[in-house]
Motif scaffolding. Structure first.
Motif, PDB file in Angstrom:
ATOM      1  N   ILE A  57       0.835  -1.205   0.000  1.00  0.00           N
ATOM      2  CA  ILE A  57       0.000   0.000   0.000  1.00  0.00           C
ATOM      3  C   ILE A  57       0.873   1.260   0.000  1.00  0.00           C
ATOM      4  O   ILE A  57       0.557   2.245  -0.658  1.00  0.00           O
ATOM      5  N   MET A  58       1.994   1.195   0.735  1.00  0.00           N
ATOM      6  CA  MET A  58       2.876   2.360   0.839  1.00  0.00           C
ATOM      7  C   MET A  58       3.874   2.469  -0.316  1.00  0.00           C
ATOM      8  O   MET A  58       4.623   3.445  -0.395  1.00  0.00           O
ATOM      9  N   GLY A  59       3.947   1.438  -1.145  1.00  0.00           N
ATOM     10  CA  GLY A  59       4.918   1.458  -2.237  1.00  0.00           C
ATOM     11  C   GLY A  59       6.345   1.330  -1.759  1.00  0.00           C
ATOM     12  O   GLY A  59       7.252   1.958  -2.300  1.00  0.00           O
ATOM     13  N   ILE A  60       6.553   0.527  -0.711  1.00  0.00           N
ATOM     14  CA  ILE A  60       7.910   0.386  -0.182  1.00  0.00           C
ATOM     15  C   ILE A  60       8.354  -1.081  -0.165  1.00  0.00           C
ATOM     16  O   ILE A  60       9.113  -1.499   0.706  1.00  0.00           O
ATOM     17  N   LEU A  61       7.891  -1.862  -1.123  1.00  0.00           N
ATOM     18  CA  LEU A  61       8.334  -3.260  -1.229  1.00  0.00           C
ATOM     19  C   LEU A  61       9.781  -3.299  -1.690  1.00  0.00           C
ATOM     20  O   LEU A  61      10.248  -2.396  -2.399  1.00  0.00           O
ATOM     21  N   ILE A  90       2.095  10.909  -2.379  1.00  0.00           N
ATOM     22  CA  ILE A  90       1.046  10.582  -1.395  1.00  0.00           C
ATOM     23  C   ILE A  90       1.613  10.046  -0.078  1.00  0.00           C
ATOM     24  O   ILE A  90       0.963  10.124   0.953  1.00  0.00           O
ATOM     25  N   ARG A  91       2.830   9.487  -0.113  1.00  0.00           N
ATOM     26  CA  ARG A  91       3.389   8.878   1.088  1.00  0.00           C
ATOM     27  C   ARG A  91       3.699   9.958   2.118  1.00  0.00           C
ATOM     28  O   ARG A  91       4.365  10.931   1.811  1.00  0.00           O
ATOM     29  N   GLY A  92       3.213   9.784   3.330  1.00  0.00           N
ATOM     30  CA  GLY A  92       3.439  10.790   4.360  1.00  0.00           C
ATOM     31  C   GLY A  92       2.354  11.852   4.367  1.00  0.00           C
ATOM     32  O   GLY A  92       1.929  12.288   5.417  1.00  0.00           O
ATOM     33  N   ILE A 170       5.217  13.005  13.412  1.00  0.00           N
ATOM     34  CA  ILE A 170       5.706  13.146  12.031  1.00  0.00           C
ATOM     35  C   ILE A 170       4.702  12.535  11.055  1.00  0.00           C
ATOM     36  O   ILE A 170       4.377  13.117  10.024  1.00  0.00           O
ATOM     37  N   ALA A 171       4.180  11.375  11.428  1.00  0.00           N
ATOM     38  CA  ALA A 171       3.215  10.708  10.543  1.00  0.00           C
ATOM     39  C   ALA A 171       1.956  11.557  10.343  1.00  0.00           C
ATOM     40  O   ALA A 171       1.300  11.490   9.311  1.00  0.00           O
TER      41      ALA A 171
END
Ligand SMILES: Nc1ncnc2c1ncn2[C@@H]1O[C@H](COP(=O)(O)OP(=O)(O)O)[C@@H](O)[C@H]1O
Ligand SMILES: [Mg+2]
Length: 350
Positions: A57-61, A90-92, A170-171
């Motif tokens: 979902i986060m695109g961090i694979l 979109i991340r963050g 931060i999130a």
């Protein structure tokens, strides 16, 4: 529930990893929806595919991952088709994530204040002064005493629990729609754990954001989540509201999880069930119901054919052949039933 707004829809997600030992089938056809303003807990033993699902979902694979199939619909777009540049946007800011180890998400040589405002300055069009003011308010909101003074300090000057609060600040810096918490309290001691759980719940309620709360510990779920998805060997095997999962679980794996986990309601005299065996090697996922080799209720069909998701209510589904009309009726484990009765009693005859 059905007419609430869906902020995220995961459809038939299948993720593998290339490794020297072979192809790892980490996530095998996962489906779920996340509704606006709810907390969905994803629970399951280590290795069941919880983090991989959410990293997708986060695109961090990692580089060796393959998205074999599936869709992740967010705002009408499919995140599985996003490139790095689109994810960075979109991340963050729209989807944020906090992890188990707060130290790994903080820069040890950068002041806390700068780490919070940096996120805002990159994404939002605001001045440095506004960002500082917003950051200090946020630090106060996540329960950091003396935020003005703390703004100028470095991560090593904070305790583990306070660091996790900073990571949460931060999130939240850019007001995300979705907050993914991956085992956010696993590294913390019990008292601090409870405080961070309360904080996540408070934030979710005040900001009406949607939270995915990942944990291997079903014991912490009842107090934070609205709904629960139970994962085993890369699949969701049961999903329901907290009450449905805790008072009326249907999958033998959920029974084992519930009966094997100590929680505040457990009396010392309660025997804890131990789940025999180990999760399967995901290079060779078993046929049928992957839990069958560890399931004392397993029938022949469990080893041959994968069970469909049987519907129990609009919110409660479970994938076990025990729910087939032709299956024999079985008694749930006694240790589990005692705990359910116990919980019901304490909840006031619910
Ligand atoms: N980068 C990777 N390379 C190979 N296998 C991986 C990688 N990341 C995760 N896996 C495998 O995918 C499966 C699911 O892992 P994960 O989602 O991290 O489990 P958990 O439910 O504990 O979060 C495990 O079998 C794990 O070993
Ligand atoms: Mg994990």
């Amino acid at each position: 529930m059905e007419n609430r707004e869906k902020v995220l829809q995961i459809k038939d997600l299948y993720i593998t990893f290339n490794t020297f030992s072979g192809k790892v089938h980490a996530v095998r056809g996962v489906n779920f929806d996340l509704y606006k303003g709810e907390t969905l807990a994803i629970v399951g033993e280590s290795g069941s595919g919880k983090s991989v699902t959410n990293k997708t979902i986060m695109g961090i694979l990692s580089k060796n991952a393959n998205i074999e199939s599936g869709e992740i619909l967010y705002n009408g777009k499919d995140l599985t088709k996003f490139n790095d540049k689109q994810f960075t946007k979109i991340r963050g800011s729209e989807i944020s994530m906090i992890f188990q180890d707060p130290m790994s998400s903080l820069d040890p040589v950068m002041k806390i204040g700068k780490q919070i405002t940096e996120a805002m300055l990159v994404k939002d069009n605001i001045s440095k002064e506004e960002a500082k003011k917003k950051a200090i308010n946020l630090m106060a909101a996540v329960g950091i005493p003396e935020p003005e003074k703390r703004f100028e300090q470095y991560p090593f000057q904070f305790s583990g629990g306070m660091r996790q609060r900073i990571v949460i600040a931060i999130a939240l810096a850019c007001d995300p729609d979705i907050l993914i918490c991956d085992e956010p309290t696993t590294a913390l001691d019990v008292t601090i754990q409870a405080q961070i759980l309360d904080l996540i719940k408070k934030i979710q309620e005040e900001r009406n954001i949607s939270v995915i709360f990942i944990t291997h510990d079903l014991g912490v779920v009842a107090n934070v989540a609205d709904r629960v998805a139970v994962m085993y060997a890369g699949k969701i095997v049961e999903t329901g509201t907290v009450d449905e999962i805790f008072y009326d679980p249907q999958h033998p794996y959920t029974w084992s999880l519930l009966a094997s986990m100590p929680d505040l309601d457990t009396d010392a005299s309660d025997e804890l069930l131990v789940i025999p065996g180990t999760p399967p090697n995901m290079i060779y996922p078993p046929k049928g119901d992957a839990f069958a080799p560890r399931n004392r209720y397993a029938m022949k069909i469990d080893f041959e054919k994968e069970p469909p998701m049987f519907k129990l209510s609009d919110t409660h589904y479970a994938a076990t052949w025990l729910l087939h009309p032709d299956a024999p009726k079985v008694e749930r484990p006694e240790a589990l039933m005692r705990r359910i009765e116990n919980k019901k009693g304490k909840a006031g005859g619910k």
